[in-house]
Design an enzyme around this catalytic site. Sequence first.
Site, PDB file in Angstrom:
ATOM      1  N   GLY A  58       0.842  -1.191   0.000  1.00  0.00           N
ATOM      2  CA  GLY A  58       0.000   0.000   0.000  1.00  0.00           C
ATOM      3  C   GLY A  58       0.872   1.234   0.000  1.00  0.00           C
ATOM      4  O   GLY A  58       2.048   1.162   0.342  1.00  0.00           O
ATOM      5  N   CYS A  85       5.340  -5.976   1.537  1.00  0.00           N
ATOM      6  CA  CYS A  85       5.646  -4.549   1.545  1.00  0.00           C
ATOM      7  C   CYS A  85       4.966  -3.827   2.729  1.00  0.00           C
ATOM      8  O   CYS A  85       5.328  -4.068   3.860  1.00  0.00           O
ATOM      9  CB  CYS A  85       5.271  -3.962   0.184  1.00  0.00           C
ATOM     10  SG  CYS A  85       5.988  -2.371  -0.091  1.00  0.00           S
ATOM     11  N   TYR A  86       3.950  -2.996   2.478  1.00  0.00           N
ATOM     12  CA  TYR A  86       3.267  -2.344   3.605  1.00  0.00           C
ATOM     13  C   TYR A  86       2.753  -3.396   4.581  1.00  0.00           C
ATOM     14  O   TYR A  86       2.820  -3.223   5.794  1.00  0.00           O
ATOM     15  CB  TYR A  86       2.100  -1.485   3.100  1.00  0.00           C
ATOM     16  CG  TYR A  86       1.350  -0.766   4.207  1.00  0.00           C
ATOM     17  CD1 TYR A  86       1.804   0.446   4.693  1.00  0.00           C
ATOM     18  CD2 TYR A  86       0.202  -1.323   4.782  1.00  0.00           C
ATOM     19  CE1 TYR A  86       1.141   1.103   5.727  1.00  0.00           C
ATOM     20  CE2 TYR A  86      -0.478  -0.683   5.803  1.00  0.00           C
ATOM     21  CZ  TYR A  86       0.003   0.543   6.264  1.00  0.00           C
ATOM     22  OH  TYR A  86      -0.667   1.176   7.294  1.00  0.00           O
ATOM     23  N   HIS A 172       7.978  -7.287  -3.970  1.00  0.00           N
ATOM     24  CA  HIS A 172       6.690  -7.715  -4.533  1.00  0.00           C
ATOM     25  C   HIS A 172       6.820  -9.016  -5.322  1.00  0.00           C
ATOM     26  O   HIS A 172       7.263  -8.992  -6.469  1.00  0.00           O
ATOM     27  CB  HIS A 172       6.136  -6.610  -5.444  1.00  0.00           C
ATOM     28  CG  HIS A 172       5.673  -5.422  -4.684  1.00  0.00           C
ATOM     29  ND1 HIS A 172       4.391  -5.300  -4.195  1.00  0.00           N
ATOM     30  CD2 HIS A 172       6.325  -4.315  -4.282  1.00  0.00           C
ATOM     31  CE1 HIS A 172       4.263  -4.164  -3.535  1.00  0.00           C
ATOM     32  NE2 HIS A 172       5.432  -3.541  -3.569  1.00  0.00           N
ATOM     33  N   GLU A 174       4.409 -10.673  -6.548  1.00  0.00           N
ATOM     34  CA  GLU A 174       3.286 -10.814  -7.484  1.00  0.00           C
ATOM     35  C   GLU A 174       3.557 -10.208  -8.858  1.00  0.00           C
ATOM     36  O   GLU A 174       2.862 -10.519  -9.815  1.00  0.00           O
ATOM     37  CB  GLU A 174       2.013 -10.196  -6.876  1.00  0.00           C
ATOM     38  CG  GLU A 174       1.976  -8.674  -6.744  1.00  0.00           C
ATOM     39  CD  GLU A 174       2.662  -8.140  -5.491  1.00  0.00           C
ATOM     40  OE1 GLU A 174       3.521  -8.843  -4.927  1.00  0.00           O
ATOM     41  OE2 GLU A 174       2.358  -6.991  -5.093  1.00  0.00           O
ATOM     42  N   ASP A 230     -18.423  -9.785 -21.836  1.00  0.00           N
ATOM     43  CA  ASP A 230     -19.052 -10.027 -20.530  1.00  0.00           C
ATOM     44  C   ASP A 230     -20.523 -10.422 -20.651  1.00  0.00           C
ATOM     45  O   ASP A 230     -20.953 -11.434 -20.076  1.00  0.00           O
ATOM     46  CB  ASP A 230     -18.922  -8.793 -19.624  1.00  0.00           C
ATOM     47  CG  ASP A 230     -17.477  -8.322 -19.526  1.00  0.00           C
ATOM     48  OD1 ASP A 230     -16.586  -9.110 -19.887  1.00  0.00           O
ATOM     49  OD2 ASP A 230     -17.258  -7.178 -19.108  1.00  0.00           O
ATOM     50  N   SER A 231     -21.295  -9.636 -21.402  1.00  0.00           N
ATOM     51  CA  SER A 231     -22.717  -9.993 -21.484  1.00  0.00           C
ATOM     52  C   SER A 231     -22.898 -11.288 -22.280  1.00  0.00           C
ATOM     53  O   SER A 231     -23.812 -12.058 -22.020  1.00  0.00           O
ATOM     54  CB  SER A 231     -23.553  -8.849 -22.071  1.00  0.00           C
ATOM     55  OG  SER A 231     -23.237  -8.632 -23.424  1.00  0.00           O
ATOM     56  N   SER A 232     -21.987 -11.557 -23.220  1.00  0.00           N
ATOM     57  CA  SER A 232     -22.113 -12.787 -24.010  1.00  0.00           C
ATOM     58  C   SER A 232     -21.854 -14.017 -23.139  1.00  0.00           C
ATOM     59  O   SER A 232     -22.582 -15.016 -23.223  1.00  0.00           O
ATOM     60  CB  SER A 232     -21.105 -12.782 -25.164  1.00  0.00           C
ATOM     61  OG  SER A 232     -21.390 -11.738 -26.039  1.00  0.00           O
ATOM     62  N   LYS A 391     -11.392 -10.659 -15.897  1.00  0.00           N
ATOM     63  CA  LYS A 391     -11.649 -10.707 -17.350  1.00  0.00           C
ATOM     64  C   LYS A 391     -11.057 -11.957 -18.016  1.00  0.00           C
ATOM     65  O   LYS A 391     -11.712 -12.612 -18.822  1.00  0.00           O
ATOM     66  CB  LYS A 391     -11.044  -9.457 -17.989  1.00  0.00           C
ATOM     67  CG  LYS A 391     -11.433  -9.249 -19.416  1.00  0.00           C
ATOM     68  CD  LYS A 391     -12.762  -8.541 -19.474  1.00  0.00           C
ATOM     69  CE  LYS A 391     -13.155  -8.139 -20.859  1.00  0.00           C
ATOM     70  NZ  LYS A 391     -14.377  -7.327 -20.820  1.00  0.00           N
TER      71      LYS A 391
END
Length: 535
Positions: A58, A85-86, A172, A174, A230-232, A391
Site C-alpha cells: 500500500g 511490503c506495507y 513484490h 506478485e 461479458d454480457s455474451s 476478465k
Amino acid sequence: MNPAALSRILILDFGSQYTQVIARRVRECQVYSEIVRCDIAAAEIEQLAPRGIILSGGPASVYDKGAPQIDLQIFSLGVPVLGICYGMQLMARHLGGEVEYSPRREYGAGLLHLDKKTSLFEGLGEQIDIWNSHGDKLTALPEGFHAIAHTENSAFAAIADSERQLFALQFHPEVSHTPRGKEIIQNFLFRICHCAMDWTMGSFIDDACARIRRQVGEENVVLGLSGGVDSSVAAALLHKAIGDQLTCIFVNNGLLRENEAEVVQRVFGENFHIKLKYVDASERFLSALAGVTDPETKRKIIGREFIGVFEDAVVEENQKSARNAAVLESELSISNQQFRFLAQGTLYPDVIESVAIGGNPASLIKSHHNVGGLPEKMHFELVEPLRQLFKDEVRLAGQQLGLPNEIVQRQPFPGPGLAVRILGEVTPERLQILRDADTIVGSEMKASDWYYRVWQSFAVLLPVRSVGVMGDQRTYENTIALRIVESQDGMTADWVRMPYEILARISSRIVNEVKGVNRVCYDISTKPPSTIEWE
Ligand code: XMP
C-alpha cells in the site's frame, strides 16, 4: 463446489496498485482468492475460514496519520499470513519489530539473497531477482521472527516466524519483474497453507449454474446482450443453467460496427438457440443524436434512449406472454410481469469493495460499464453470475461454454458505440465513413495477428478536414485517427509501438478505400492524461 467449500485465500487490501495482481496470481495457481477490506474483523475472517491470508502492499507509511490498520487478532487465528511490503511493515511493527520511517521510496530491481532454508523459498536456490517499491524499512525483528533473506540495502528483506506461520516480504512477488515470484506464491499456497487446486473453470461453471438455478427458481430472466465478452458469457452461462427461462434483448442502436448485429444474431439465435429479441432502434437513436456535438450530452442521450428501448422491449415481451396466458392487457404495466430478474455481466474488478487510499485504482468503480438506472426503475432483482471473475477468467469460461473466438477474444467496445469515436455530430454519412475505416483497421489487425495482442485497436473520425491531392485533383476531406493501445484493465494505457509496415498498410487502405478520407494520423498519447476513447 461452492466458494465456501473451496480452499480460499483472503487478500487484505491496503491500497496497493498490485492488490488485484496478487488475487490473479493466486487464482492462476487454481486457488480461489478474494480481496477484502483491510479493516475486516478477525471474527469475520474466522467465519470465512481461509487457508491463508495475504496482506497487500500500500502507498501509506505505517507512521502516517490515519494509516490503514488491521485487527491484531488476525495474527492469532492460527491461519498462515504473508505480508507484502506495507503488509510486512504493519505486521512487524504490531508484533514488536522496528520500522524506520523513510520519506523516499526504494523503487526498482534488486537481488535477493536467500539465507535460511524455509518452505517459502523451497526450490529457489541462493538468489533471485526481485522488484522493490517501498518506503519504510524494517530495522529490528519482532520477537519470534528470523531473517530468511537479505538484499544489499536491507538485512531483513524477508522474515518468518515458522512457529506461528507468519511470513513477510519487503519486495513484490506478485509482479512480473520478480520472475520467480510465482514460485514463492505457490510455496505459500501449497507448502504452507496446504491449499487444494480446486478453482477450475469447469467447476466454476457447474457451481455457477447451480447457484443461478437456486436464485431464480422457476422465474424468468432478461439480459441486455451487447455482443461484448461479458454480457455474451453471462448469456451463455445463464442459458446453460436455465435454458428458455432466459430472454436476451439485443438493441441495435445504429452505432454498432459493421456486421455486429449479424454476428450476435447468428451466434446466439442460430447456434445457441437462445431466445433473442432483436430490436432495431437505429433511427430512434440517430434522431435523438441529431445536431448534438457535446460528448457528455451524447452519452446521456444514448443511455436514456437505451433504457427507453429496453423498457419497451420488456413490456412487449410481457404483453406477448400475457396474451398467451390470457391475462387482461389492462393489468399490464412496466412492472416485471414476466421477468423478475435482470442479468448483468458484472465482473469482479467492478465489485471489489476497497478502501480508497492514495488513489488505489481498485477502488474506482467504473460506473459506465453497466446500464445504470434499469434495475431500480423496473424493480428487477439482479443476477450477476460473473461477479467472482476477472476478465481473463471470463474469457476462459466463455471458451468452455462453447462461444466462438470472435466473441470471446473480442476487444472491449463501449456501450455508446461509434458515437464516442465520431467527434462532432453523429450523422449516417459520418457513421458510414467511420464504420468503413474501422473495418479496415480490424481486418488488418487480425490478419497480422496484432488484434489479439493489444487491448484495443480502432479508428476515430475527427471533425477536421484538410487538403490533399488525389490523381490531379485537389481534395478537402476528413481525417481518421488510429488508436491502438495496450492495457491491463483499461484504467491506464500506453500506445502500441506498431510495426511501421502495418500502420502504412492500414493508412493506405483507408485513404484509398474509404470515400471521404484523405488523411490518417496515429494517436501517440498515454492514459492518463488522455483516455482510450476520444469522447
Ligand atoms: P476510457 O475512454 O475511459 O475507456 O479510457 C476505458 C475503457 O472503457 C471502455 N469504455 C466503455 N465501456 N461503456 C462501456 O461499456 C462505456 O460507456 C465506455 N466508455 C469507455 C473503453 O473502450 C476502454 O476499454
